[in-house]
Scaffold this motif. Structure first.
Motif, short mmCIF file in Angstrom:
data_model
loop_
_atom_site.label_atom_id
_atom_site.label_comp_id
_atom_site.label_asym_id
_atom_site.label_seq_id
_atom_site.Cartn_x
_atom_site.Cartn_y
_atom_site.Cartn_z
N ASP A 169 0.84 -1.21 0.00
CA ASP A 169 0.00 0.00 0.00
C ASP A 169 0.86 1.26 0.00
O ASP A 169 0.57 2.23 -0.72
N VAL A 170 1.94 1.25 0.79
CA VAL A 170 2.82 2.42 0.84
C VAL A 170 3.51 2.64 -0.50
O VAL A 170 3.64 3.78 -0.98
N LEU A 171 3.95 1.57 -1.13
CA LEU A 171 4.57 1.70 -2.45
C LEU A 171 3.59 2.30 -3.46
O LEU A 171 3.97 3.15 -4.28
N LEU A 172 2.35 1.87 -3.41
CA LEU A 172 1.35 2.43 -4.31
C LEU A 172 1.16 3.92 -4.07
O LEU A 172 1.01 4.71 -5.02
N GLN A 173 1.20 4.34 -2.82
CA GLN A 173 1.05 5.76 -2.49
C GLN A 173 2.24 6.58 -2.99
O GLN A 173 2.08 7.75 -3.35
#
Length: 276
Positions: A144-148
């Motif tokens: 999720d953090v990578l997507l953000q």
């Protein structure tokens, strides 16, 4: 203890090779010299809020427990602490620039704290991973953090990827530029921005990687033959590249290998390596 590997789907597929949760595989703390490589990766230490590296004089350098490890143009000395509980991300070659923010060359040979790259999101990442209930939950948090943090075009630069493939096979830099129809300075600019190493340095690092993979498990080597087989001008050229990139002589490399071709037992600070 578990090792859990996730290969993310779109839109991270093609940009992120793996996200890995690993714990309990390091029975005791060790310090190892790591040969240079063009990969960029992200690491979060779940044991303690720190990573430690060492310079040639043995001086300790500390960064927080969430950091980006940039591509390396020379060998580095890293501490692997007991327990080795980490979440790590391995980026596809040329893809880390989609997440890193500043030019990737700025991270070359550096361990960069994530809070410097991602602000509060980077500063809080370790705490969020520690709060995850399971390894799979931790991998989901990281994904999720990578997507953000994903910015820019999703497609990689085809010319840069083609250049990396050709250079890894030993094609000279000038020939790669000509084959791709790019001016040498254009190739250098685009390649360095996305990979973090210049094409010439990348080619030297990859040539050494081809050599050490060939030497894996061998204790007796005909260095002149190895030099000819892997594109070095002669045995002194090969020896000079070992000293420049790995900080050891070829004979010292053979004696100090541990845990595969890229990990060495470092010499004590200030002690020069000696040829076999």
């Amino acid at each position: 203890m578990p090792v859990v590997v996730r290969r993310p789907g779109p839109p991270l597929r093609g940009l992120v090779q793996t996200i890995v949760y690993r714990a309990g595989q390091q029975p005791q703390t060790s310090v190892e010299k790591i040969l240079p490589g063009p990969e960029t990766s992200l690491w979060v230490n779940l044991n303690r809020d720190a990573f430690r590296s060492f310079d040639d004089d043995g001086q300790v350098h500390r960064v927080p427990g969430a950091m980006l490890a940039g591509p390396t143009s020379r060998a580095s000395v890293i501490e692997f602490e007991q327990g080795h509980a980490h979440v790590s991300v391995t980026f596809a070659l040329g893809a880390a620039s989609r997440f890193a923010g500043p030019p990737l060359a700025a991270a070359r040979d550096e361990l960069v704290p994530l809070d410097l790259l991602w602000g509060r999101s980077g500063a809080c990442l370790r705490e969020r991973l520690l709060e995850a209930g399971t390894p799979e939950d931790a991998l989901s948090v990281m994904e999720d953090v990578l997507l953000q943090q994903l910015t820019g075009a999703l497609a990689l630069d085809r010319a840069v990827i083609a250049a990396a493939g050709a250079l890894s096979r030993g094609v000279p830099v000038g020939q790669v530029s000509e084959d791709l129809g790019l001016l040498p300075r254009t190739l250098r600019r685009r390649f360095t921005a996305q990979v973090g190493l210049t094409p010439k340095r990348f080619a030297r690092v990859q040539r050494m990687q081809r050599l050490v993979r060939d030497l894996d498990g061998r204790t007796c080597v005909d260095w002149a033959a190895a030099a000819a087989r892997h594109g070095y001008a002669d045995q002194p050229h090969l020896a000079g590249e070992f000293r420049s990139l790995a900080g050891v002589t070829p004979g010292e490399y053979l004696r100090s290998r541990i845990n595969g071709p890229n990990h060495l037992r470092p010499a004590p600070p200030g002690k020069p390596a000696c040829e076999a």
